[in-house]
Write a protein that holds these residues in place. Structure first.
Motif, PDB file in Angstrom:
ATOM      1  N   GLU A 235       0.839  -1.198   0.000  1.00  0.00           N
ATOM      2  CA  GLU A 235       0.000   0.000   0.000  1.00  0.00           C
ATOM      3  C   GLU A 235       0.874   1.248   0.000  1.00  0.00           C
ATOM      4  O   GLU A 235       2.103   1.180   0.056  1.00  0.00           O
ATOM      5  CB  GLU A 235      -0.919  -0.035   1.220  1.00  0.00           C
ATOM      6  CG  GLU A 235      -1.904  -1.204   1.190  1.00  0.00           C
ATOM      7  CD  GLU A 235      -2.611  -1.424   2.518  1.00  0.00           C
ATOM      8  OE1 GLU A 235      -2.277  -0.696   3.497  1.00  0.00           O
ATOM      9  OE2 GLU A 235      -3.447  -2.332   2.596  1.00  0.00           O
ATOM     10  N   ALA A 236       0.228   2.412  -0.041  1.00  0.00           N
ATOM     11  CA  ALA A 236       0.968   3.662  -0.202  1.00  0.00           C
ATOM     12  C   ALA A 236       1.974   3.887   0.911  1.00  0.00           C
ATOM     13  O   ALA A 236       3.139   4.221   0.665  1.00  0.00           O
ATOM     14  CB  ALA A 236      -0.019   4.829  -0.283  1.00  0.00           C
ATOM     15  N   ALA A 237       1.548   3.702   2.171  1.00  0.00           N
ATOM     16  CA  ALA A 237       2.443   3.984   3.301  1.00  0.00           C
ATOM     17  C   ALA A 237       3.646   3.049   3.300  1.00  0.00           C
ATOM     18  O   ALA A 237       4.782   3.475   3.556  1.00  0.00           O
ATOM     19  CB  ALA A 237       1.679   3.870   4.614  1.00  0.00           C
ATOM     20  N   GLY A 238       3.425   1.780   3.017  1.00  0.00           N
ATOM     21  CA  GLY A 238       4.531   0.839   2.971  1.00  0.00           C
ATOM     22  C   GLY A 238       5.453   1.089   1.796  1.00  0.00           C
ATOM     23  O   GLY A 238       6.679   0.930   1.900  1.00  0.00           O
ATOM     24  N   SER A 239       4.877   1.503   0.674  1.00  0.00           N
ATOM     25  CA  SER A 239       5.698   1.809  -0.496  1.00  0.00           C
ATOM     26  C   SER A 239       6.627   2.983  -0.230  1.00  0.00           C
ATOM     27  O   SER A 239       7.744   3.038  -0.762  1.00  0.00           O
ATOM     28  CB  SER A 239       4.796   2.116  -1.701  1.00  0.00           C
ATOM     29  OG  SER A 239       4.048   0.976  -2.065  1.00  0.00           O
ATOM     30  N   VAL A 240       6.180   3.928   0.603  1.00  0.00           N
ATOM     31  CA  VAL A 240       7.041   5.055   0.959  1.00  0.00           C
ATOM     32  C   VAL A 240       8.304   4.563   1.648  1.00  0.00           C
ATOM     33  O   VAL A 240       9.418   5.036   1.365  1.00  0.00           O
ATOM     34  CB  VAL A 240       6.276   6.059   1.848  1.00  0.00           C
ATOM     35  CG1 VAL A 240       7.226   7.071   2.475  1.00  0.00           C
ATOM     36  CG2 VAL A 240       5.200   6.776   1.046  1.00  0.00           C
ATOM     37  N   LEU A 241       8.154   3.608   2.554  1.00  0.00           N
ATOM     38  CA  LEU A 241       9.315   3.062   3.251  1.00  0.00           C
ATOM     39  C   LEU A 241      10.235   2.337   2.279  1.00  0.00           C
ATOM     40  O   LEU A 241      11.464   2.545   2.291  1.00  0.00           O
ATOM     41  CB  LEU A 241       8.868   2.127   4.370  1.00  0.00           C
ATOM     42  CG  LEU A 241       9.970   1.350   5.107  1.00  0.00           C
ATOM     43  CD1 LEU A 241      11.034   2.291   5.660  1.00  0.00           C
ATOM     44  CD2 LEU A 241       9.375   0.495   6.212  1.00  0.00           C
ATOM     45  N   ILE A 242       9.682   1.472   1.453  1.00  0.00           N
ATOM     46  CA  ILE A 242      10.493   0.738   0.488  1.00  0.00           C
ATOM     47  C   ILE A 242      11.225   1.704  -0.443  1.00  0.00           C
ATOM     48  O   ILE A 242      12.430   1.558  -0.705  1.00  0.00           O
ATOM     49  CB  ILE A 242       9.622  -0.234  -0.325  1.00  0.00           C
ATOM     50  CG1 ILE A 242       9.065  -1.345   0.581  1.00  0.00           C
ATOM     51  CG2 ILE A 242      10.407  -0.836  -1.480  1.00  0.00           C
ATOM     52  CD1 ILE A 242      10.104  -2.252   1.163  1.00  0.00           C
ATOM     53  N   ASP A 243      10.499   2.699  -0.958  1.00  0.00           N
ATOM     54  CA  ASP A 243      11.114   3.663  -1.874  1.00  0.00           C
ATOM     55  C   ASP A 243      12.230   4.450  -1.185  1.00  0.00           C
ATOM     56  O   ASP A 243      13.245   4.773  -1.805  1.00  0.00           O
ATOM     57  CB  ASP A 243      10.057   4.630  -2.417  1.00  0.00           C
ATOM     58  CG  ASP A 243       9.071   3.959  -3.361  1.00  0.00           C
ATOM     59  OD1 ASP A 243       9.349   2.829  -3.802  1.00  0.00           O
ATOM     60  OD2 ASP A 243       8.009   4.556  -3.630  1.00  0.00           O
ATOM     61  N   HIS A 244      12.025   4.752   0.091  1.00  0.00           N
ATOM     62  CA  HIS A 244      13.029   5.513   0.829  1.00  0.00           C
ATOM     63  C   HIS A 244      14.326   4.708   0.959  1.00  0.00           C
ATOM     64  O   HIS A 244      15.425   5.242   0.722  1.00  0.00           O
ATOM     65  CB  HIS A 244      12.479   5.869   2.210  1.00  0.00           C
ATOM     66  CG  HIS A 244      13.379   6.742   3.016  1.00  0.00           C
ATOM     67  ND1 HIS A 244      13.513   8.095   2.793  1.00  0.00           N
ATOM     68  CD2 HIS A 244      14.235   6.455   4.040  1.00  0.00           C
ATOM     69  CE1 HIS A 244      14.380   8.612   3.637  1.00  0.00           C
ATOM     70  NE2 HIS A 244      14.838   7.642   4.402  1.00  0.00           N
ATOM     71  N   VAL A 245      14.210   3.442   1.333  1.00  0.00           N
ATOM     72  CA  VAL A 245      15.403   2.605   1.460  1.00  0.00           C
ATOM     73  C   VAL A 245      16.021   2.363   0.086  1.00  0.00           C
ATOM     74  O   VAL A 245      17.249   2.327  -0.063  1.00  0.00           O
ATOM     75  CB  VAL A 245      15.062   1.280   2.165  1.00  0.00           C
ATOM     76  CG1 VAL A 245      16.303   0.395   2.292  1.00  0.00           C
ATOM     77  CG2 VAL A 245      14.470   1.537   3.546  1.00  0.00           C
ATOM     78  N   GLN A 246      15.179   2.235  -0.922  1.00  0.00           N
ATOM     79  CA  GLN A 246      15.680   2.059  -2.283  1.00  0.00           C
ATOM     80  C   GLN A 246      16.497   3.266  -2.733  1.00  0.00           C
ATOM     81  O   GLN A 246      17.552   3.130  -3.362  1.00  0.00           O
ATOM     82  CB  GLN A 246      14.508   1.838  -3.242  1.00  0.00           C
ATOM     83  CG  GLN A 246      14.916   1.631  -4.701  1.00  0.00           C
ATOM     84  CD  GLN A 246      15.572   0.288  -4.914  1.00  0.00           C
ATOM     85  OE1 GLN A 246      14.946  -0.761  -4.743  1.00  0.00           O
ATOM     86  NE2 GLN A 246      16.847   0.279  -5.284  1.00  0.00           N
ATOM     87  N   ARG A 247      16.032   4.457  -2.409  1.00  0.00           N
ATOM     88  CA  ARG A 247      16.777   5.665  -2.785  1.00  0.00           C
ATOM     89  C   ARG A 247      18.136   5.710  -2.085  1.00  0.00           C
ATOM     90  O   ARG A 247      19.127   6.140  -2.675  1.00  0.00           O
ATOM     91  CB  ARG A 247      15.959   6.917  -2.465  1.00  0.00           C
ATOM     92  CG  ARG A 247      14.842   7.192  -3.466  1.00  0.00           C
ATOM     93  CD  ARG A 247      14.288   8.592  -3.317  1.00  0.00           C
ATOM     94  NE  ARG A 247      13.650   8.797  -2.023  1.00  0.00           N
ATOM     95  CZ  ARG A 247      12.368   8.525  -1.774  1.00  0.00           C
ATOM     96  NH1 ARG A 247      11.603   8.022  -2.731  1.00  0.00           N
ATOM     97  NH2 ARG A 247      11.857   8.729  -0.579  1.00  0.00           N
ATOM     98  N   ARG A 248      18.171   5.262  -0.830  1.00  0.00           N
ATOM     99  CA  ARG A 248      19.476   5.174  -0.139  1.00  0.00           C
ATOM    100  C   ARG A 248      20.392   4.235  -0.889  1.00  0.00           C
ATOM    101  O   ARG A 248      21.594   4.508  -1.061  1.00  0.00           O
ATOM    102  CB  ARG A 248      19.296   4.669   1.299  1.00  0.00           C
ATOM    103  CG  ARG A 248      18.779   5.678   2.280  1.00  0.00           C
ATOM    104  CD  ARG A 248      18.790   5.083   3.691  1.00  0.00           C
ATOM    105  NE  ARG A 248      20.132   4.766   4.131  1.00  0.00           N
ATOM    106  CZ  ARG A 248      20.817   5.461   5.055  1.00  0.00           C
ATOM    107  NH1 ARG A 248      20.260   6.518   5.620  1.00  0.00           N
ATOM    108  NH2 ARG A 248      22.035   5.097   5.415  1.00  0.00           N
ATOM    109  N   ALA A 249      19.847   3.122  -1.367  1.00  0.00           N
ATOM    110  CA  ALA A 249      20.660   2.159  -2.084  1.00  0.00           C
ATOM    111  C   ALA A 249      21.204   2.752  -3.382  1.00  0.00           C
ATOM    112  O   ALA A 249      22.362   2.522  -3.752  1.00  0.00           O
ATOM    113  CB  ALA A 249      19.844   0.898  -2.388  1.00  0.00           C
ATOM    114  N   LEU A 250      20.383   3.526  -4.057  1.00  0.00           N
ATOM    115  CA  LEU A 250      20.807   4.109  -5.331  1.00  0.00           C
ATOM    116  C   LEU A 250      21.884   5.164  -5.154  1.00  0.00           C
ATOM    117  O   LEU A 250      22.666   5.429  -6.061  1.00  0.00           O
ATOM    118  CB  LEU A 250      19.602   4.710  -6.050  1.00  0.00           C
ATOM    119  CG  LEU A 250      18.562   3.708  -6.539  1.00  0.00           C
ATOM    120  CD1 LEU A 250      17.351   4.415  -7.120  1.00  0.00           C
ATOM    121  CD2 LEU A 250      19.159   2.754  -7.570  1.00  0.00           C
TER     122      LEU A 250
END
Length: 252
Positions: A235-250
């Protein structure tokens, strides 16, 4: 005097906890005992790191008659295939490419001894290794993020919860002070987050159904924990967390 599961009281505490977790992983790296088998209130990566997760799930059910009884009225294999299989198939090869090691399994503020209540407090001890097992350091870091940055009790009470991204960054920053995560580790961390809970969740289903015999809690563990956590990440709230960690990875 702080209730269990209470979140970090400062970003300094979160950073310190992350650093302590990395030191814990460094200390445990050469601990050579094999993993413990599946059981009630147990953590493992037998499914999420498996090359054949559906077969591993069936083996778990066959090995745990209490769990089999607890989910006899459920469509467990079908639910797993619907909610978890795709994420596990992505996660498993990324985990297997990393070195397995013993890990804490339940890293959050209440399982740490603190030098004081001040924001600059240090971690002076580690409690409750009841969920310790041979898993992966990245899996353990994902457990720490899930336990410490999302107030799941709010999800059960209000149906809505968001991740505290500042705490996410503080905990990861502290961890990387000791052990900078490489590209493979960051990819595995992002992948495992939505399913890091699932094997422990199944052990909780068995615990509530077979040990304390509270069907309502067993149902909550199945619907709200085993299924609910993974659904939240979609869902939207969980995707925010995943996207945030993904951006750190990038950025690495």
């Amino acid at each position: 005097d702080v209730p269990s599961w209470y979140p970090f009281t400062s970003l300094g505490h979160a950073r310190t906890a992350g650093r302590a977790l990395a030191l814990f992983h460094r200390a445990a790296r050469d601990f050579s005992l094999p993993p413990t088998g599946p059981g009630v209130l147990a953590s493992s990566v037998a499914i999420v790191a498996s090359a054949d997760p559906l077969a591993e799930l069936r083996r778990l059910i066959a090995a745990r008659p209490g769990l089999a009884r607890a989910v006899a009225h459920r469509s467990l294999v079908e639910d797993f295939a619907h909610y978890h299989l795709s994420a596990v198939e992505t996660t498993a090869p990324l985990l297997r490419a990393l070195g397995a090691q013993w890990a804490h399994g339940d890293w959050h503020a209440s399982n740490l001894i603190w030098s004081s209540t001040r924001p600059n407090a240090t971690v002076t001890g580690v409690l409750d290794l009841g969920l310790a097992n041979r898993t992966f350091a990245v899996h353990d870091l994902a457990v720490a993020l899930e336990r410490s940055t999302v107030d799941w009790l709010d999800l059960a009470g209000t149906g809505h919860v968001t991740a505290d991204l500042e705490v996410v960054d503080a905990l990861l920053d502290g961890y990387e002070e000791v052990h900078p995560l490489d590209e493979r580790e960051l990819a595995a961390l992002v992948a495992v987050l939505p399913v890091v809970h699932l094997e422990y969740a199944l052990s909780e289903v068995e615990y509530f159904a077979e040990v304390v015999r509270t069907p309502a809690n067993a149902n909550l563990a199945y619907d709200g924990y085993f299924i609910g956590h993974t659904r939240w990440f979609e869902e939207a709230a969980g995707s925010v967390l995943i996207d945030h960690v993904q951006r750190r990875a990038l950025r690495c």
